[in-house]
Design an enzyme around this catalytic site. Structure first.
Site, PDB file in Angstrom:
ATOM      1  N   GLY A  12      -0.034   4.192 -25.762  1.00  0.00           N
ATOM      2  CA  GLY A  12      -0.456   3.942 -27.148  1.00  0.00           C
ATOM      3  C   GLY A  12      -0.106   5.062 -28.108  1.00  0.00           C
ATOM      4  O   GLY A  12      -0.708   5.167 -29.183  1.00  0.00           O
ATOM      5  N   SER A  13       0.904   5.882 -27.771  1.00  0.00           N
ATOM      6  CA  SER A  13       1.245   6.964 -28.705  1.00  0.00           C
ATOM      7  C   SER A  13       1.844   6.398 -29.998  1.00  0.00           C
ATOM      8  O   SER A  13       1.658   6.980 -31.068  1.00  0.00           O
ATOM      9  CB  SER A  13       2.194   7.975 -28.059  1.00  0.00           C
ATOM     10  N   LYS A  65       6.287 -11.893 -19.183  1.00  0.00           N
ATOM     11  CA  LYS A  65       6.346 -12.599 -20.466  1.00  0.00           C
ATOM     12  C   LYS A  65       4.950 -12.990 -20.932  1.00  0.00           C
ATOM     13  O   LYS A  65       3.998 -12.977 -20.146  1.00  0.00           O
ATOM     14  CB  LYS A  65       7.257 -13.824 -20.370  1.00  0.00           C
ATOM     15  N   ASN A 109       9.159  -4.786 -33.182  1.00  0.00           N
ATOM     16  CA  ASN A 109       9.153  -4.113 -31.878  1.00  0.00           C
ATOM     17  C   ASN A 109       9.808  -2.751 -32.025  1.00  0.00           C
ATOM     18  O   ASN A 109      10.672  -2.552 -32.884  1.00  0.00           O
ATOM     19  CB  ASN A 109       9.954  -4.958 -30.875  1.00  0.00           C
ATOM     20  N   HIS A 111      12.003  -0.001 -29.727  1.00  0.00           N
ATOM     21  CA  HIS A 111      12.758   0.065 -28.471  1.00  0.00           C
ATOM     22  C   HIS A 111      13.401   1.447 -28.352  1.00  0.00           C
ATOM     23  O   HIS A 111      14.042   1.915 -29.301  1.00  0.00           O
ATOM     24  CB  HIS A 111      13.828  -1.027 -28.436  1.00  0.00           C
TER      25      HIS A 111
HETATM   26  C1  GAR Z   1       7.815   3.708 -26.021  1.00  0.00           C
HETATM   27  O1  GAR Z   1       8.778   4.662 -25.648  1.00  0.00           O
HETATM   28  C2  GAR Z   1       8.472   2.411 -26.447  1.00  0.00           C
HETATM   29  O2  GAR Z   1       9.663   2.627 -27.143  1.00  0.00           O
HETATM   30  C3  GAR Z   1       8.712   1.756 -25.136  1.00  0.00           C
HETATM   31  O3  GAR Z   1       7.544   2.006 -24.391  1.00  0.00           O
HETATM   32  C4  GAR Z   1       6.991   3.254 -24.810  1.00  0.00           C
HETATM   33  C5  GAR Z   1       5.533   3.039 -25.166  1.00  0.00           C
HETATM   34  O4  GAR Z   1       4.905   4.263 -25.460  1.00  0.00           O
HETATM   35  N1  GAR Z   1       8.937   0.359 -25.292  1.00  0.00           N
HETATM   36  C6  GAR Z   1       9.800  -0.337 -24.551  1.00  0.00           C
HETATM   37  O5  GAR Z   1      10.459   0.158 -23.664  1.00  0.00           O
HETATM   38  C7  GAR Z   1       9.896  -1.794 -24.913  1.00  0.00           C
HETATM   39  N2  GAR Z   1      11.030  -2.417 -24.268  1.00  0.00           N
HETATM   40  P1  GAR Z   1       3.460   4.283 -26.123  1.00  0.00           P
HETATM   41  O6  GAR Z   1       2.553   3.342 -25.318  1.00  0.00           O
HETATM   42  O7  GAR Z   1       3.032   5.706 -25.991  1.00  0.00           O
HETATM   43  O8  GAR Z   1       3.588   3.840 -27.550  1.00  0.00           O
END
Ligand code: GAR
Length: 204
Positions: A12-13, A65, A109, A111
């Site tokens: 959740g950053s 999904k 989203n 990525h």
């Molecule tokens: C982030 O690096 C995001 O870009 C990636 O998951 C991480 C979540 O971090 N998302 C994906 O890979 C989606 N395909 P967070 O929970 O600390 O925000």
């Protein structure tokens, strides 16, 4: 003011960066609900700590999904919460047409790659293994494909000679935390148009 519904699976950053941008007056938005498909995901704990309504969303029987009863439930919760923009923040599932139809051009989203390179999972490792000199992050509107929708913001990150997947991902995440608030500011300002694949942003 944007009314955000955030879906996540992990730390959740990125949600935190959005919370901070709202708190600093840099983003005109309110987080109406946070949903996670992992019961003990840290994103839920962070939301609770900020007094943001949050819930675990059981997505069984699917593993990768959001479909069927869980998708219906998710749409219901988002609508009941008054959400107008759905923010995927580390949500490790493919979202399907019903959710996209419920929030047309309003599902975004983040990525961890410079799309269209390296869609899918562990994109930073893919970039490193490929020998890229530049990696990065993309915030995009979600369409029916995987990591394929119109791009709102991209930020590049230099790949260093001694990078490991962990060090590269950590630097990409720093850029993510600037990119998501920036993309949401564009949506909040409304001074953009989606023309085919392109998001045209008017200069302010
Ligand atoms: C982030 O690096 C995001 O870009 C990636 O998951 C991480 C979540 O971090 N998302 C994906 O890979 C989606 N395909 P967070 O929970 O600390 O925000």
């Amino acid at each position: 003011m944007l009314k955000l519904g955030i879906l996540g699976s992990g730390a959740g950053s990125n949600m935190q960066s959005i919370v901070d941008a709202i708190g600093n007056g840099e983003l005109d938005a309110e987080i109406k609900i946070v949903l996670a498909d992992v019961p003990d995901a840290k994103i839920l704990e962070r939301a609770k700590n900020h007094g943001i309504p949050c819930r675990y969303l059981d997505c069984a029987p699917w593993k990768t999904k959001l479909e069927g009863a869980a998708e219906e439930k998710c749409i219901g919760i988002l609508k009941e919460s008054g959400v107008d923009t759905v923010v995927l923040a580390g949500f490790m599932r493919i979202v399907k047409p019903k959710l996209l139809a419920a929030f047309p051009n309003r599902v975004v989203n983040i990525h961890p790659a410079l799309l269209p390179a390296f869609p899918g999972v562990h994109s930073w490792t893919q970039a490193l293994d490929y020998g890229c000199k530049v990696a990065g992050v993309t915030v995009h509107f979600v369409d029916a494909g995987t990591d394929s929708g119109p791009i709102i913001v991209q930020k590049a990150v230099e790949v260093l000679e001694d990078d490991t997947p962990e060090t590269l991902h950590a630097r990409i995440q720093i850029q993510e935390h600037a990119a998501y608030p920036e993309a949401l500011r564009i949506i909040a300002a409304g001074n953009y148009a989606i023309e085919g694949r392109r998001v045209k942003i008017a200069k302010s």
